[in-house]
Structures are given as C-alpha cells and as structure tokens.
Design a protein around this motif. Structure first.
Motif, PDB file in Angstrom:
ATOM      1  N   LYS A  13       0.834  -1.209   0.000  1.00 44.70           N
ATOM      2  CA  LYS A  13       0.000   0.000   0.000  1.00 44.70           C
ATOM      3  C   LYS A  13       0.868   1.258   0.000  1.00 44.70           C
ATOM      4  O   LYS A  13       0.591   2.229  -0.722  1.00 44.70           O
ATOM      5  CB  LYS A  13      -0.937  -0.016   1.217  1.00 44.70           C
ATOM      6  N   LEU A  14       1.945   1.263   0.779  1.00 44.87           N
ATOM      7  CA  LEU A  14       2.854   2.411   0.810  1.00 44.87           C
ATOM      8  C   LEU A  14       3.487   2.638  -0.560  1.00 44.87           C
ATOM      9  O   LEU A  14       3.589   3.770  -1.030  1.00 44.87           O
ATOM     10  CB  LEU A  14       3.941   2.215   1.860  1.00 44.87           C
ATOM     11  N   LYS A  17       0.996   4.239  -2.932  1.00 40.44           N
ATOM     12  CA  LYS A  17       0.785   5.663  -2.671  1.00 40.44           C
ATOM     13  C   LYS A  17       1.875   6.523  -3.299  1.00 40.44           C
ATOM     14  O   LYS A  17       1.642   7.672  -3.641  1.00 40.44           O
ATOM     15  CB  LYS A  17       0.736   5.928  -1.163  1.00 40.44           C
ATOM     16  N   GLN A  18       3.066   5.964  -3.438  1.00 36.72           N
ATOM     17  CA  GLN A  18       4.195   6.724  -3.987  1.00 36.72           C
ATOM     18  C   GLN A  18       4.075   6.923  -5.497  1.00 36.72           C
ATOM     19  O   GLN A  18       4.763   7.768  -6.058  1.00 36.72           O
ATOM     20  CB  GLN A  18       5.511   6.010  -3.674  1.00 36.72           C
ATOM     21  N   ASN A  20       1.875   7.752  -9.024  1.00 35.89           N
ATOM     22  CA  ASN A  20       0.720   8.522  -9.492  1.00 35.89           C
ATOM     23  C   ASN A  20      -0.068   7.666 -10.485  1.00 35.89           C
ATOM     24  O   ASN A  20      -0.031   7.888 -11.692  1.00 35.89           O
ATOM     25  CB  ASN A  20       1.184   9.820 -10.145  1.00 35.89           C
ATOM     26  N   TRP A  23      -5.311   3.446  -9.357  1.00 37.51           N
ATOM     27  CA  TRP A  23      -5.341   2.013  -9.070  1.00 37.51           C
ATOM     28  C   TRP A  23      -6.707   1.396  -9.318  1.00 37.51           C
ATOM     29  O   TRP A  23      -6.796   0.250  -9.762  1.00 37.51           O
ATOM     30  CB  TRP A  23      -4.857   1.735  -7.649  1.00 37.51           C
TER      31      TRP A  23
END
Length: 74
Positions: A13-14, A17-18, A20, A23
């Motif tokens: 998940k991290l 998030k990084q 662009n 999803w």
C-alpha cells in the motif's frame, strides 16, 4: 457500480501511494482483460468439444493426395 474490497500488505500500500496511478482503473482493466481471457478459453474448449463430436467427413490422406494432384496438373 459494485464495490469490492481487497486486502494487501501495508508495504505494498505504501508503494502504491508513492506512484501517481489510478489504481481503481488499473484493477478494473485487469479484471476486464482476465474475464475476456477466461471467456475465450471457455469458447475454445467448447469448440474443441464440438470438433471432437463431429464425424470426420474426408478420407485419411485426402489433403496430401489433393495437393499432389494439384502440383502434377501444372
């Protein structure tokens, strides 16, 4: 529109998030492609079953004989 939930590791998940990336759209497109692939496999399997049940309508060696005759006629 229906909602589905997927559990993923926190580390993943991290990383998501990084980036662009949309999803939701990525996952929707993956599911569409996967469904298309499975539907094609099912249709191929059904077609092969039909072919197996269909009696052979030409004698063995017909193709080779026909090609040979065509070559000899020229």
């Amino acid at each position: 529109m229906a909602i589905i939930t997927v559990r993923i590791p926190d580390e993943l998940k991290l990383k998501m998030k990084q980036l662009n990336i949309n999803w939701s759209e990525e996952i929707r497109e993956f599911i569409r492609r996967r469904i298309d692939e499975e539907e094609r496999r099912k249709k191929i399997k059904e077609a092969l079953e039909i072919i197996k049940r269909t009696p052979v309508s030409v004698e063995p060696g017909f193709s080779a004989k026909s090609v040979r005759e065509d070559r000899d006629s020229h």
